[in-house]
Design an enzyme around this catalytic site. Sequence first.
Site, PDB file in Angstrom:
ATOM      1  N   GLN A 185      -1.831 -23.057 -19.671  1.00 22.59           N
ATOM      2  CA  GLN A 185      -0.738 -22.942 -18.777  1.00 22.59           C
ATOM      3  C   GLN A 185       0.063 -24.419 -18.553  1.00 22.59           C
ATOM      4  OE1 GLN A 185      -2.688 -19.802 -16.032  1.00 22.59           O
ATOM      5  NE2 GLN A 185      -0.644 -20.312 -15.139  1.00 22.59           N
ATOM      6  N   LEU A 241      -6.745 -21.548 -20.578  1.00 20.23           N
ATOM      7  CA  LEU A 241      -6.391 -20.390 -21.008  1.00 20.23           C
ATOM      8  C   LEU A 241      -6.398 -20.302 -22.485  1.00 20.23           C
ATOM      9  CD1 LEU A 241      -3.369 -19.221 -22.437  1.00 20.23           C
ATOM     10  CD2 LEU A 241      -5.094 -17.508 -21.236  1.00 20.23           C
ATOM     11  N   ARG A 278      -6.834 -11.658 -15.784  1.00 21.50           N
ATOM     12  CA  ARG A 278      -7.290 -13.215 -15.068  1.00 21.50           C
ATOM     13  C   ARG A 278      -6.316 -13.860 -14.433  1.00 21.50           C
ATOM     14  NH1 ARG A 278      -6.901 -18.548 -17.566  1.00 21.50           N
ATOM     15  NH2 ARG A 278      -8.961 -19.724 -17.252  1.00 21.50           N
ATOM     16  N   GLN A 329     -15.857 -20.844 -16.445  1.00 19.45           N
ATOM     17  CA  GLN A 329     -14.682 -21.497 -16.659  1.00 19.45           C
ATOM     18  C   GLN A 329     -13.729 -21.655 -15.833  1.00 19.45           C
ATOM     19  OE1 GLN A 329     -11.083 -20.460 -18.256  1.00 19.45           O
ATOM     20  NE2 GLN A 329     -11.385 -21.492 -20.338  1.00 19.45           N
TER      21      GLN A 329
END
Length: 312
Positions: free
Chosen positions: A11, A93, A117, A250
Site C-alpha cells: 500500500q 500486501l 484483510r 505479518q
Amino acid sequence: MQKYGFVFPGQGSQKLGMLAELASIFPVVEQTFAEASSTLDMDLWGITQLDQDNKLDQTEITQPALLASSVAIWRIWTATQAAKPAILAGHSLGEYSALVCAGVLAFEDAIKLVHQRGLFMQSAISVGSGKMAAIVGLDNYKIHELCQQASQGQVVSAANFNSPGQTVIAGDLNAVERAMVLCKEAGAKRALPLNVSVPSHCELMRPAAELLAAELDKVQFNPASIPVVQNSSAEINADPEQIKENLIKQLYAPVLWVDSVQLMHKAGVNKIIECGPGKVLCGLIKRIQPELICFGSDDTQSLESAIAELTA
C-alpha cells in the site's frame, strides 16, 4: 550466471491511472483486472482508472487493486518466456502478490483474502484513532526506546524496517505523535506522518489477524514453485502451514524489509524487478544494497528495459 529476483510493492504505491499504458498494449492487464472484478463483484479496473467515488485509497480496495496490478505485470513477464526469477519478496500486501506468482495461492483466493484483510484491518480500529509515521535518520534501538517512552499505556512500535535510516512506526494516534516529537528531539532528521487509514504491523492489528486466520484456513496453500522471503521472519519457508502462520503474524509484527533484501543479496541475486506500480521498493533497495540493480515495470519502457537486460 546472473540471478535475479522480483519484489512486489504494498500500500502506498497505488495511483490513479496505473498500468494504463501497459493495458493499451497488453490485453492481459485488463483480463487480470476482469478476473479480480468478477471475484469481488466490483469494477476494479474502473476504480483504478477513474476513481469517481474516491475508493482507490480505501484499504479494502487498494489491496486487491495492487495485487491485480502485480499479477498482471507478472503475466506479461512470463508470456515473454523470460527466465524465471530465483527468489521473490513482497512488502506487506506485496507478500500476497509474491505468493500468487510462486503458485502458493490461487489468484482468485488471494483477491478475496486481501479484500477481506483490508476490511478486517479497517474494522480493528476506528477511523482517525491510529497513525503511522516515517522516522528518518535515527537508529532502530533508539526508536524502540522512544516508542516505549511514548506509549504511556497505548500502542506505538516499529512497523516497517524499510532501509537503513528509515523506519516506520505505528500505533494509537496520540502515542505515535508523542513518539514523533521524542524522535525529533533525539536527532531524527524527519518524522513524517503517512497518509494511511490503518496503523499496520502493530498490536492494534491483532484482532484483524485473528479474523484473517479463520479465512486463511479456508484456502488451499501449495508448496512454492519459487522461494518467497516472508516479511515477519525475513526467511524462506517451504512449508505451506508455516507460510500461512507467517501471514497471520505479518499483520501485527514489523516488516523486516532490510533483512529480506539482504537475504536476497546473500542468495546471489544481483538484479531485481519491482513488479507493480511505482518504484518505491527500488528506492529502498538502493539504500539497503547499493550494488543491486533494480528495474521498474509499470510502463512499457521500464518493462522492455528489464526484459532486455535479463534475457540477454
